[in-house]
Design a protein around this motif. Structure first.
Motif, PDB file in Angstrom:
ATOM      1  N   GLU A 104      -2.025   1.670 -11.194  1.00 31.02           N
ATOM      2  CA  GLU A 104      -2.671   0.528 -11.861  1.00 31.02           C
ATOM      3  C   GLU A 104      -4.098   0.332 -11.351  1.00 31.02           C
ATOM      4  O   GLU A 104      -5.020   0.099 -12.125  1.00 31.02           O
ATOM      5  CB  GLU A 104      -1.844  -0.742 -11.637  1.00 31.02           C
ATOM      6  N   GLU A 105      -4.299   0.425 -10.055  1.00 27.19           N
ATOM      7  CA  GLU A 105      -5.640   0.282  -9.487  1.00 27.19           C
ATOM      8  C   GLU A 105      -6.538   1.440  -9.907  1.00 27.19           C
ATOM      9  O   GLU A 105      -7.722   1.237 -10.186  1.00 27.19           O
ATOM     10  CB  GLU A 105      -5.572   0.156  -7.969  1.00 27.19           C
ATOM     11  N   SER A 106      -5.986   2.629  -9.955  1.00 24.65           N
ATOM     12  CA  SER A 106      -6.759   3.788 -10.416  1.00 24.65           C
ATOM     13  C   SER A 106      -7.222   3.592 -11.852  1.00 24.65           C
ATOM     14  O   SER A 106      -8.374   3.878 -12.189  1.00 24.65           O
ATOM     15  CB  SER A 106      -5.936   5.071 -10.321  1.00 24.65           C
ATOM     16  N   LEU A 107      -6.325   3.112 -12.699  1.00 23.32           N
ATOM     17  CA  LEU A 107      -6.687   2.865 -14.103  1.00 23.32           C
ATOM     18  C   LEU A 107      -7.750   1.782 -14.216  1.00 23.32           C
ATOM     19  O   LEU A 107      -8.687   1.904 -15.020  1.00 23.32           O
ATOM     20  CB  LEU A 107      -5.449   2.486 -14.907  1.00 23.32           C
ATOM     21  N   ALA A 108      -7.622   0.722 -13.443  1.00 19.99           N
ATOM     22  CA  ALA A 108      -8.616  -0.359 -13.473  1.00 19.99           C
ATOM     23  C   ALA A 108      -9.983   0.161 -13.032  1.00 19.99           C
ATOM     24  O   ALA A 108     -11.008  -0.169 -13.634  1.00 19.99           O
ATOM     25  CB  ALA A 108      -8.171  -1.515 -12.586  1.00 19.99           C
ATOM     26  N   LEU A 109      -9.993   0.987 -11.995  1.00 17.86           N
ATOM     27  CA  LEU A 109     -11.252   1.576 -11.532  1.00 17.86           C
ATOM     28  C   LEU A 109     -11.850   2.492 -12.594  1.00 17.86           C
ATOM     29  O   LEU A 109     -13.063   2.474 -12.843  1.00 17.86           O
ATOM     30  CB  LEU A 109     -11.040   2.354 -10.232  1.00 17.86           C
ATOM     31  N   TRP A 110     -11.000   3.306 -13.212  1.00 17.83           N
ATOM     32  CA  TRP A 110     -11.478   4.221 -14.261  1.00 17.83           C
ATOM     33  C   TRP A 110     -12.103   3.435 -15.412  1.00 17.83           C
ATOM     34  O   TRP A 110     -13.200   3.769 -15.871  1.00 17.83           O
ATOM     35  CB  TRP A 110     -10.322   5.078 -14.775  1.00 17.83           C
ATOM     36  N   GLU A 111     -11.420   2.378 -15.854  1.00 13.89           N
ATOM     37  CA  GLU A 111     -11.938   1.558 -16.947  1.00 13.89           C
ATOM     38  C   GLU A 111     -13.255   0.898 -16.563  1.00 13.89           C
ATOM     39  O   GLU A 111     -14.188   0.841 -17.368  1.00 13.89           O
ATOM     40  CB  GLU A 111     -10.910   0.502 -17.356  1.00 13.89           C
TER      41      GLU A 111
END
Length: 77
Positions: free
Chosen positions: A38-45
């Motif tokens: 979830e944190e990886s996705l938030a960072l990517w976005e």
């Protein structure tokens, strides 16, 4: 919103330098590996939004330079 992106300004409100500097931090954090998916996705976005903001600034700067060159060319004729 995750703890990674909580309290951050919208990318659309950032100057080029602010967006670029934050993008560098986001990329570094992604390279280190976020603890959760979830944190990886938030960072990517966030990184995508920041990269788009930087591109907006660069396209705008190119337009201004082109307009200035055109205006200079018109006065030389």
């Amino acid at each position: 919103m995750s703890a990674t992106t909580e309290g951050v300004s919208p990318a659309s409100s950032l100057s080029f330098e602010q967006a670029r500097d934050e993008l560098v931090r986001v990329v570094a954090e992604l390279e280190q590996g976020a603890p959760t998916l979830e944190e990886s996705l938030a960072l990517w976005e966030r990184g995508e939004a920041l990269a788009a903001r930087c591109e907006e600034w660069l396209v705008g700067a190119k337009r201004r330079l082109d307009a200035a060159r055109d205006a200079a060319g018109d006065t030389e004729r």
